[in-house]
Design an enzyme around this catalytic site. Sequence first.
Site, PDB file in Angstrom:
ATOM      1  N   ASP A 173       3.302   8.254  -0.397  1.00 38.68           N
ATOM      2  CA  ASP A 173       2.578   7.656   0.566  1.00 38.68           C
ATOM      3  C   ASP A 173       3.597   6.192   0.996  1.00 38.68           C
ATOM      4  O   ASP A 173       3.424   5.296   0.377  1.00 38.68           O
ATOM      5  CB  ASP A 173       1.311   6.962  -0.080  1.00 38.68           C
ATOM      6  CG  ASP A 173       0.313   6.037   0.811  1.00 38.68           C
ATOM      7  OD1 ASP A 173       0.754   5.790   1.966  1.00 38.68           O
ATOM      8  OD2 ASP A 173      -0.668   5.557   0.318  1.00 38.68           O
TER       9      ASP A 173
ATOM     10  N   LYS B 150       6.593   0.257   9.169  1.00 37.57           N
ATOM     11  CA  LYS B 150       6.059   1.513   9.935  1.00 37.57           C
ATOM     12  C   LYS B 150       5.515   1.235  11.181  1.00 37.57           C
ATOM     13  O   LYS B 150       5.498   2.235  11.874  1.00 37.57           O
ATOM     14  CB  LYS B 150       4.935   1.837   8.995  1.00 37.57           C
ATOM     15  CG  LYS B 150       3.990   3.065   9.006  1.00 37.57           C
ATOM     16  CD  LYS B 150       3.180   3.133   7.728  1.00 37.57           C
ATOM     17  CE  LYS B 150       2.299   4.575   8.103  1.00 37.57           C
ATOM     18  NZ  LYS B 150       1.202   4.650   6.829  1.00 37.57           N
TER      19      LYS B 150
ATOM     20  N   GLU C 276      -2.584  11.250   6.201  1.00 32.70           N
ATOM     21  CA  GLU C 276      -3.271  10.344   5.222  1.00 32.70           C
ATOM     22  C   GLU C 276      -4.592  10.824   4.980  1.00 32.70           C
ATOM     23  O   GLU C 276      -4.963  10.882   3.781  1.00 32.70           O
ATOM     24  CB  GLU C 276      -3.093   8.900   5.308  1.00 32.70           C
ATOM     25  CG  GLU C 276      -1.644   8.087   5.507  1.00 32.70           C
ATOM     26  CD  GLU C 276      -1.143   7.191   6.002  1.00 32.70           C
ATOM     27  OE1 GLU C 276      -2.222   6.347   6.527  1.00 32.70           O
ATOM     28  OE2 GLU C 276      -0.214   6.833   6.203  1.00 32.70           O
TER      29      GLU C 276
ATOM     30  N   ASP D 184     -10.524   4.138   5.410  1.00 29.59           N
ATOM     31  CA  ASP D 184      -9.357   3.539   4.762  1.00 29.59           C
ATOM     32  C   ASP D 184      -9.354   1.960   5.114  1.00 29.59           C
ATOM     33  O   ASP D 184      -8.855   1.727   6.367  1.00 29.59           O
ATOM     34  CB  ASP D 184      -8.155   4.348   5.318  1.00 29.59           C
ATOM     35  CG  ASP D 184      -6.773   3.793   4.595  1.00 29.59           C
ATOM     36  OD1 ASP D 184      -7.024   2.731   3.956  1.00 29.59           O
ATOM     37  OD2 ASP D 184      -5.862   4.509   4.793  1.00 29.59           O
TER      38      ASP D 184
END
Lengths: 107, 624
Positions: free
Chosen positions: B25, B88, B187, B209
Amino acid sequence: MAISLTETAAGRVKEYLANRGSGEGLRLGVKTTGCSGMAYVIEFSDGADEGDEVFESQGVKIFVDAKSVVYLDGTELDYTKEGLNEGFKFKNPNEKDTCGCGESFTV
Amino acid sequence: MALLQISEPGQSTKPHERRLAVGIDLGTTNSLVATVRSGQADTLADEQGNHLLPSVVRYTDVDVSPIVGQDAKQHAASDPLNTISSVKRFMGRAVKEIKHFGSQLPYDFVDTETKVPRIKTAAGEKSPIEVSAAILTALKQRAEQSLGDELTGVVITVPAYFDDAQRQATKDAGKLAGLNVLRLLNEPTAAAVAYGLDKSAEGIIAVYDLGGGTFDISILRLNKGVFEVMSTGGDTALGGDDFDQAIAQWIMQQAGITENISQNKIRHLLKIACDAKESLTENESVDLSVEFNDSNTWSGTINREILNSLIDPLIQKTIVTCRRALRDAQVNVEDVQTVVMVGGSTRNLRVREKLGEFFAQPPMVDIDPDKVVAIGAALQADVLVGNKPDDEMLLLDVIPLSLGLETMGNLVEKIIPRNTTIPVSRAQDFTTFKDGQTAMTVHVVQGERELVSDCRSLGQFALHDIPAMVAGAARIRVMFQVDADGLLSVTATEETTHAEASIQIKPSYGLTDTEIETMLRDSITHAKGDVEARNIREQQVEADRVIDALQIALQKDGDLLEEQEVNSIEVALLELNKVREGDDHRLIKTSIEKLNEATTEFAARRMNKSIKQALAGHQVDEFE
């Protein structure tokens, strides 16, 4: 003739079996392969095959095929941590020599 | 000797051939690595027992390996230029776009000729791909130490909304870290896999999330083993950190602090707020004591009720986003079968309660929400390297945006719809538009919109040697094929002569950075207008066809008509010509119908004439 588990190993096996949701116990064995001739087999077992010998240690059933029993007699299976690595370890009195990596052995 | 794991019956490997797979992850704030041992998936810890690796990389000098994780994070304030966090956000983006994020970025971006931005550091210029690779390398080392051997393959997770460029950048980072990237996994899909939801046949799943700084909601549909992303939504600046802020502000208010306090005090206060928040998941109330300065120490109590009143507005914001995501996916709350919780902030009881109320069902919270994505990736990696019996399901890749071609009137005909699993091959028959047409241009486009100009052009080619025939008589088969790697080839074949032409396109490289995301969003926002535009264009094309055909017929067989009849046809023709220019597709349609009506008699006479011609000079019995 006896094959046994340490308490730690038995705890792990029970945990993994519960996580898997099915299975009768553990199958231990040896097969001929690898650089030193033999390698250990450790698998989940869904029941006895023909000719299996069944041991019980710490509440866990251990299935071993007749041929492997000869090589594994007196073995104790442990679960240990070495640094970050962890896993099962065969303590086999019949083991004479292991290859450098330790994944296969001779008797 | 080597430490062994329990295999599935019959799946034991030979020594030195163990198939070690991990799931990674690769997060904005923290990253994790997980593996399956003895059938059980879990994340791997470092020497200190920490599972989370802060996604922070610090460069100190040329030829010195960068520092990754906690040690790097500690220098974020003291050495901001060389300490890269949240990389990211830059993956697969151009410098231009990154600058767009705002001026708060402390890094020195170097303008380069290439599309890949570079950050100036003490170790030289580094691209986001290299920075990500440094994080992946740290996780790889941890995994190899934990598993005692080299890794066979990895699965890395990416946000569902990542476009092809961002995915490609992530894959490249994996390669750079010396990893064999088996697959990238969305994800939310990974979270669903961790809960074993891929084992059920079908259903709609909402993945909520809520991390420290970002919020994502994804609506997935599971259908025959394939997870489709129906819609995504979120807020890149909403998370648990905002909960801490709200609590800290409440404390300041209670303590009667109005003036600015130092950065250090704020950090201290936020830490107390964060601890209080976490403690309130276990306890009904928590006693607090904050020393603001020598003369002012505030003591007080915060309970769940107060916490809830502070964070409810923030939770409500996420619920509004959930509602929008459901609408985008065109599903109702009742259609959602399962709600999966991801991210540390979903430990908060109020979040669970509110989500439970909204979705009218308790969300799934059994797996540690920080680890659930990595665990799902590990389970998938384990299947991909072949540690499972063959009947275990594989998740398939899907096409992110529809593929189609241009038809008359600047319209898009979709051949392969978005979310179709690959490899796939679809064919559709097309025909000529004009009499005697001998060539045809095939223009391949990608996107969800109805008009070619709103989609992305992937390439075009021409098919020649179509035998001259009347309009609509030729049959041209256009075949779209996408192989397992996403390589698209389009072939057009004329059925009678087998004349063939084709083109090969790699869609991934055709699309730039944010295009996929923007295009998807546009297709939703413009859906209504697009349909309208399509309707108009379709009617215009039909009008042109009718007018064209009628004019040819009039030229050829105009003598079959009385003057009066010619007049009434011409009136209808003029009328159609006029409304054709307008934007009312219904009016165009009615005018076409009127013209058709006006020419019915003419068509009948033409038919009779051609039959007579065909029969002329023949005896009736010849036709028996």
